[in-house]
Design an enzyme around this catalytic site. Structure first.
Site, short mmCIF file in Angstrom:
data_model
loop_
_atom_site.label_atom_id
_atom_site.label_comp_id
_atom_site.label_asym_id
_atom_site.label_seq_id
_atom_site.Cartn_x
_atom_site.Cartn_y
_atom_site.Cartn_z
N GLU A 31 0.84 -1.21 0.00
CA GLU A 31 0.00 0.00 0.00
C GLU A 31 0.87 1.25 0.00
O GLU A 31 1.84 1.35 0.76
CB GLU A 31 -0.89 -0.01 1.25
N ASP A 34 2.85 2.27 -4.93
CA ASP A 34 2.69 2.33 -6.39
C ASP A 34 3.30 3.60 -6.98
O ASP A 34 3.93 3.56 -8.04
CB ASP A 34 1.22 2.18 -6.79
N ALA A 119 -16.01 2.26 -1.01
CA ALA A 119 -15.37 1.33 -0.07
C ALA A 119 -13.91 1.10 -0.39
O ALA A 119 -13.20 0.45 0.36
CB ALA A 119 -16.12 0.00 -0.08
N LEU A 121 -12.89 -0.47 -3.24
CA LEU A 121 -12.76 -1.71 -4.02
C LEU A 121 -12.84 -1.43 -5.52
O LEU A 121 -13.02 -2.34 -6.32
CB LEU A 121 -13.83 -2.72 -3.59
N SER A 123 -14.95 0.59 -7.66
CA SER A 123 -16.16 0.53 -8.47
C SER A 123 -16.02 1.37 -9.75
O SER A 123 -16.51 0.98 -10.80
CB SER A 123 -17.37 1.00 -7.66
N ASP A 168 -5.60 -0.25 -10.15
CA ASP A 168 -7.00 -0.67 -10.14
C ASP A 168 -7.41 -1.23 -11.50
O ASP A 168 -7.96 -2.33 -11.60
CB ASP A 168 -7.91 0.49 -9.77
N TYR A 218 -3.22 12.06 0.69
CA TYR A 218 -2.49 11.39 -0.40
C TYR A 218 -1.47 12.35 -1.01
O TYR A 218 -0.30 12.02 -1.19
CB TYR A 218 -3.51 10.91 -1.44
#
Length: 382
Positions: A31, A34, A119, A121, A123, A168, A218
């Site tokens: 994590e 990247d 979340a 993940l 989408s 992703d 970030y």
């Protein structure tokens, strides 16, 4: 699937149509490396986004979704930036095809996703890839899957305006059932690693805490990492922190007199090394070692990178109290979103009940849990 087809027919009328699917993804370890030249370790899920599509004779494109109330009709010459609704993701993909000389066609589209929005993940990347795969076939573009991955990322960067990396889209486009992808996001070098679960399940826990801080923090973390590279390069030229292994970093960390910057750099270097260890552990079927690496990853993200927060830390703490849990960590950008835990089959029910109750008692939010199956990447179903 039949129910979704019926909804499509209710919207657009009976007739032949095609169905496509793109999964969500979860990153198992690696994590915030990247953008530091490191390796990530994601897999595609069996949860994802379905798209039913039918070509039209005219130039109208109809967008609808089971997940959002917003519907719209545009013409093929109206694919332009500025729409704030969910349709910006598939429109961005169509814009990419147009830029490559593939003219848009009239279409009726119905999207339906079972990935929880917000979340972490992916989408949005799932919507992009399902549109890419579908239009690639419709336009007879015959582009390779890796090209669709790159176009989907570019759609998000240029059209949607989100400066995301490629992880992703890559995991969603290139996923392989029961395998994890080891990926260098800088070079796109990758390896496909089998995940033999042998009596264990991956359980994703959604904290249901919206990730309000993620974007600003970030940018802050990226700046801190860039400063670390600049300071270290005064003695040893590097382009990315992940060029260093743990020993090399220990020899150079005295150059980072700012303690916060030093801890940020330490997380990045050690996390990248954990990915390599995780790859080895899974190749050798050592799930216990992999679980320990997951724990160490979360602790580093909490203590050195400081991107976890109360909700993620609480869920991880409660997860680790359950017998049969080999490891638990946050996944994604942090400050909310999801955890991923490696849980013995027999303990899954207890895990969901007990962690859910204790988490709610401590933070006042109702969590959701998903037992993750690892599936293939984006494709046509029928």
């Amino acid at each position: 699937m039949q129910k979704l087809k019926e909804q499509f027919f209710d919207l657009y009328g009976e007739g032949d149509c095609k169905i496509y699917f793109a999964p969500g993804r979860v990153n198992l370890i690696g994590e915030h490396v990247d953008y530091n030249g490191g390796w990530v370790f994601p897999c595609a899920l069996t949860h994802g986004t379905y798209l039913i599509l039918r070509e039209r004779e005219d130039d109208s494109i109809f967008f609808a979704s089971e997940n959002f109330e917003y519907k719209t009709r545009i013409t093929t010459d109206q694919i332009k930036r500025g729409n704030k609704e969910w349709v910006k993701y598939p429109m961005g993909v169509l814009d990419q095809f147009q830029k490559r000389g593939f003219k848009s066609k009239g279409m009726e589209l119905l999207f339906s996703g079972n990935i929880p929005n917000g979340a972490g993940l992916s989408s949005s990347a799932s919507v992009e890839l399902v549109m890419s795969v579908a239009f690639n076939e419709l336009a007879a573009a015959a582009l390779e899957q890796i090209e669709l991955v790159k176009m989907s990322q570019k759609a998000e960067n240029d059209f949607v305006g989100v400066n995301c990396g490629i992880m992703d889209q890559f995991a969603i486009g290139m996923g392989v059932k029961n395998h994890v992808l080891a990926l260098n996001c800088d070079t796109l070098e990758f390896d496909v690693v089998p995940l033999k679960m042998d009596g264990y399940k991956l359980v994703i826990g959604n904290t249901n805490k919206q990730r309000g801080l993620a974007d600003s923090k970030y940018n802050e973390r990226r700046a801190e990492c860039e400063l670390a590279v600049e300071l270290i390069s005064r003695k040893q030229k590097i382009d990315f922190l992940c060029e260093l292994n743990n020993k090399a970093f220990r020899n150079l960390e005295s150059l980072l007199s700012n303690e916060v910057v030093r801890r940020r750099a330490k997380h990045v270097v050690t996390e990248n090394q954990r990915v390599f260890k995780a790859i080895d552990a899974l190749k050798q079927g050592q799930l216990e070692t992999f679980g320990l690496l997951m724990n160490a990853s979360h602790d580093s993200l909490r203590d050195d990178y400081e991107v976890t927060g109360l909700e993620l830390d609480t869920m991880v703490e409660e997860a680790r109290k359950i017998d049969g849990v080999l490891g638990s960590r946050m996944t994604g950008a942090g400050f909310g979103g999801c955890t991923v835990s490696l849980v013995k089959d027999e303990a899954v029910e207890t895990f969901i009940k007990t962690v859910g109750e204790n988490y709610k008692k401590r933070v006042g939010l109702e969590p959701d849990f998903y037992v993750a199956e690892i599936g293939d990447g984006a494709r046509r179903l029928e």
